[in-house]
Enzyme design. Structure first.
Site, PDB file in Angstrom:
ATOM      1  CE  LYS A 147      12.146  53.733  22.093  1.00 38.90           C
ATOM      2  NZ  LYS A 147      11.667  53.058  20.864  1.00 38.90           N
ATOM      3  CG  ASP A 173      14.654  53.175  19.004  1.00 34.81           C
ATOM      4  OD1 ASP A 173      14.950  52.288  19.828  1.00 34.81           O
ATOM      5  OD2 ASP A 173      13.475  53.613  18.922  1.00 34.81           O
ATOM      6  CD  GLU A 215      14.017  57.450  17.011  1.00 32.15           C
ATOM      7  OE1 GLU A 215      13.555  58.610  17.141  1.00 32.15           O
ATOM      8  OE2 GLU A 215      13.771  56.536  17.814  1.00 32.15           O
ATOM      9  CG  ASP A 236      11.436  56.562  15.023  1.00 28.90           C
ATOM     10  OD1 ASP A 236      12.129  55.802  14.320  1.00 28.90           O
ATOM     11  OD2 ASP A 236      11.073  56.267  16.188  1.00 28.90           O
ATOM     12  CE  LYS A 263      10.113  59.185  17.510  1.00 26.04           C
ATOM     13  NZ  LYS A 263      10.853  58.325  18.463  1.00 26.04           N
ATOM     14  CB  SER A 317       6.561  60.190  19.410  1.00 34.64           C
ATOM     15  OG  SER A 317       6.616  59.265  18.355  1.00 34.64           O
ATOM     16  N   GLY A 346      10.561  56.548  24.270  1.00 36.82           N
ATOM     17  CA  GLY A 346       9.382  56.057  24.976  1.00 36.82           C
ATOM     18  C   GLY A 346       8.775  54.868  24.267  1.00 36.82           C
ATOM     19  CE  LYS A 376       7.137  56.278  16.161  1.00 38.03           C
ATOM     20  NZ  LYS A 376       8.381  55.509  16.389  1.00 38.03           N
TER      21      LYS A 376
END
Ligand code: OSB
Ligand code: MG
Length: 357
Positions: free
Chosen positions: A250, A226, A201, A175, A148, A122, A278, A150
């Site tokens: 998670k 999420d 996400e 995400d 991934k 990520s 995570g 952000k």
């Protein structure tokens, strides 16, 4: 941290770990990590609220039990609303103990069989687009096979386009941590499809189930939830609405490993794949996540990177390293299967409280 981790909700430069160690009368030790942060930005819990709940409620409850079990702990804390990260810190430590009691790894205890789990990385928001492209390039050199990014309004189409241009075959996810208004649907769809993003996400606020469902309808990418999914009811409703085609699990967000496993099984029965997310954990929380990711319903690569990617020094003896095929090894020893560096813990410790029977 090795470098700051920036998301749509803020920057983390340091993490303060809230750990739970359970010691049994016959000399076993179980560890759990609370994944809350100091600020309530990802979700409403913080290390301070979790510490309060742990010391005033959950740990006193636990030490008063005659012979504590996962089931008893879950029953005794069920009526306390929320506080899932605090509960999970205890639950994961109890799972560690229960697995040790049976002489098996946490993975085996939960029904896992994989020896290695597939992982990705990520990547936080970077100061510039060239810096992002270089950052991604270094992770690819390290061996990570899916990335991934952000994203947030103002840091989306252009950085995603640049990464796609530099790495035409990369498996690319994004995400947003709830950063977009629901009206942003059309624009997200355009850049995600244009640059072959395979998963988006949590673009919208956690309660915006309908907006996620609209985005998922006919999309060429998976829509992953999420923050929206915290328990069975929220999962069932989101599944029924068609709001997710991928589930991020998670342990902290849902209140424990056993709930996490149950949610992933439920999603799988509805045809929705799961993967382990995570929260920048230390080696202790990371080990729990690796064990969870070894279970059958987790079929997409986890957000679990090597220890060195996060921290200069980890709290465990043998830090997690990236292995062949973008994988981490599932520790095989009893329980968590990692050795905690007691000396490092002692030096880093700011406060501790002990609860005795
Ligand atoms: O939304 O997945 C998230 C880190 C902190 C808070 C929320 C998230 C993340 C990550 C990092 O994406 C995942 C990791 O630990 O590598
Ligand atoms: Mg997320």
């Amino acid at each position: 941290m090795v470098e700051p981790f920036e998301t749509s909700f803020g920057v983390e430069k340091k993490r303060r770990f809230l750990l739970v160690r359970l010691e049994t009368t016959d000399g076993l030790e179980g560890y759990g990590e609370c994944v809350a942060s100091t600020e309530p930005l990802y979700s409403s819990e913080t290390t301070a609220t979790a510490r309060e709940m742990l010391s005033r409620r959950f740990l006193p409850l636990l030490v008063r039990m005659r012979s504590p079990t996962l089931e008893k702990f879950s029953d005794a804390t069920d009526s306390y609303r929320g506080q899932r990260m605090a509960k999970a810190a205890v639950e994961t430590a109890l799972v560690d103990l229960a697995a040790q009691g049976e002489g098996v790894s946490v993975s085996r205890f939960l029904g896992g069989h994989r020896r290695r789990v597939e992982v990705g990385v990520s990547v936080g928001i970077q100061p510039t687009i060239p810096a992002l492209v270089r950052r991604v390039g270094r992770y690819l050199d390290d061996g990570y096979r899916r990335v991934k990014l952000k994203v947030r309004p103002g840091w989306d189409a252009a950085p995603v386009a640049a990464v796609r241009r530099a790495y035409p075959d990369l498996e690319l996810w994004v995400d947003a941590n709830q950063a977009y208004p629901t009206e942003a649907q059309k624009r997200i769809r355009v850049w995600a499809e244009k640059y072959r993003v395979s998963q988006v996400e949590q673009p919208f606020p956690e309660r915006a189930i309908r907006a996620h469902a609209e985005l998922a309808r006919g999309a060429r990418f998976r829509v992953c939830l999420d923050e929206s999914i915290i328990d069975r009811v929220s999962l069932d409703d989101a599944l029924a609405a068609g709001a997710l085609t991928s589930l991020n699990v998670k342990t902290g967000r849902v209140g424990g490993l056993e709930v996490g496993r149950a949610l992933a099984r439920r999603a799988a029965r509805a045809g929705v794949p799961s993967w382990v997310g995570g929260m920048l954990e230390s080696g202790i929380g990371r080990a729990h996540n690796v064990h969870l990711a070894s279970l059958p319903p987790f079929t997409l690569p986890a957000d679990l990177s090597a220890s060195e990617r996060y921290y200069r020094q980890d709290l465990i003896e043998r830090p997690f390293e990236l292995g062949p095929g973008s994988t981490l090894e599932v520790p095989a020893g009893p329980g968590l299967g990692v050795r905690v560096r007691e000396e490092t813990l002692r030096r880093a410790r700011r406060a501790s409280r002990t609860f005795r029977r």
